[in-house]
Design an enzyme around this catalytic site. Sequence first.
Site, short mmCIF file in Angstrom:
data_model
loop_
_atom_site.label_atom_id
_atom_site.label_comp_id
_atom_site.label_asym_id
_atom_site.label_seq_id
_atom_site.Cartn_x
_atom_site.Cartn_y
_atom_site.Cartn_z
N LYS A 1 -2.21 -1.33 -3.93
CA LYS A 1 -3.10 -0.18 -3.80
C LYS A 1 -2.27 1.08 -3.78
O LYS A 1 -1.31 1.13 -3.03
CB LYS A 1 -3.89 -0.34 -2.50
N LYS B 1 0.85 -1.17 0.00
CA LYS B 1 0.00 0.00 0.00
C LYS B 1 0.89 1.24 0.00
O LYS B 1 1.67 1.45 0.93
CB LYS B 1 -0.89 -0.03 1.24
C1 PBG Z 1 -7.64 3.07 5.57
C2 PBG Z 1 -7.90 3.01 4.11
C3 PBG Z 1 -7.68 4.01 3.14
C4 PBG Z 1 -8.19 3.49 1.96
C5 PBG Z 1 -8.67 2.22 2.23
N1 PBG Z 1 -8.46 1.93 3.56
C6 PBG Z 1 -7.16 5.37 3.23
C7 PBG Z 1 -5.83 5.71 3.66
O1 PBG Z 1 -4.94 4.89 3.88
O2 PBG Z 1 -5.66 6.93 3.79
C8 PBG Z 1 -8.22 4.23 0.64
C9 PBG Z 1 -9.27 3.83 -0.29
C10 PBG Z 1 -9.54 4.77 -1.39
O3 PBG Z 1 -8.86 5.81 -1.59
O4 PBG Z 1 -10.49 4.48 -2.11
N2 PBG Z 1 -6.34 2.84 5.94
ZN ZN Z 2 -6.04 3.55 8.09
#
Ligand code: PBG
Ligand code: ZN
Length: 326
Positions: free
Chosen positions: A247, A194
């Site tokens: 992601k 991520k």
């Molecule tokens: C929480 C999380 C996030 C997303 C999914 N789970 C946001 C982040 O890490 O700030 C992002 C999903 C999206 O942008 O559609 N950790």
């Molecule tokens: Zn988070």
Amino acid sequence: MFQRFRRTRLNKHLCALVRETQVSVNDFIYPLFIRSGKGVKTEVASMPGVFQMSIDEIIKECEELKQLGIFSILLFGIPDVKDSIGSDSLCEHGIIASSIREIKKVHPDMFIVTDLCFCEYTDHGHCGIIDEVNETVNNDATLEISAQQALIHANAGADMIAPSGMMDGIIQTLRTTLDKNGFENLPIMAYSTKFSSAYYGPFRDVAESSPSFGDRTTYQMDPANRREAISESLSDEAQGADILMVKPALAYLDIVREIKDATLLPMAVYNVSGEYAMLKFAGMNDLIDYERVVMETMISFKRAGADIIISYHAKEVAQMLQKQGV
Ligand code: PBG
Ligand code: ZN
């Protein structure tokens, strides 16, 4: 030989026979944002077509999803009260736990994946407990409450847990905890690679989860690092993840392919909020042929090696596939 295929492109049967990549409604997980109340369905300004909904609306939404052939959802909770440790997510009567129970009562056939994190539940908006001294997330303290949150989800009836906070050692911690508590068969989909990305901007509006200070670079990955990206996913595999994920998706398809080639586990991509918003607003302004661009994008995920696509476009794609009779 492939030139001959090209020359006979007008024959749609031949095209179908040699097409290497297919998108199917079975590939999708649809994210849903739940908040308390009744009859609440609020559209998110930065993501037209995406809503914050109360449980009763979510239950109606599930009916619609099933009719489209979508049976998998990813739940995010927006609690009424946020505090420093995200207590709502650690409570049996919290927004996520009660939602899972309510949905399962009406739709036992829905496959419910839960996003396991703290940023939606903490008043500071970070993905875990804050270490006052360093003003950053305390990894090991967060592991402990993550294990608690996993059991809350599991006991409420979640079908798969998806930890998204990128804490070190999270997969091993959750696997051990779940196994010890009789949930040996509950799979974990790791947000294994991520990136620290500006593409999450609109999500933080909908989940009301922007960090109140600092950023997430101490726990999310640097977009510039390819080898680290691969090793993060392989580390989660070694710790017992059942599904790996990259992601965001679009800007990272090279990483999807490389991880796919390095693992035998199924791979998911998260087609995130900013990616959705870009296409949505371009389409609404007639700058692109929206449906074709969405399909082309979905094909690119599959071609890069994704088995699962988490996307706010899922319903639209299902409708397009129905129209095409696929
Ligand atoms: C929480 C999380 C996030 C997303 C999914 N789970 C946001 C982040 O890490 O700030 C992002 C999903 C999206 O942008 O559609 N950790
Ligand atoms: Zn988070």
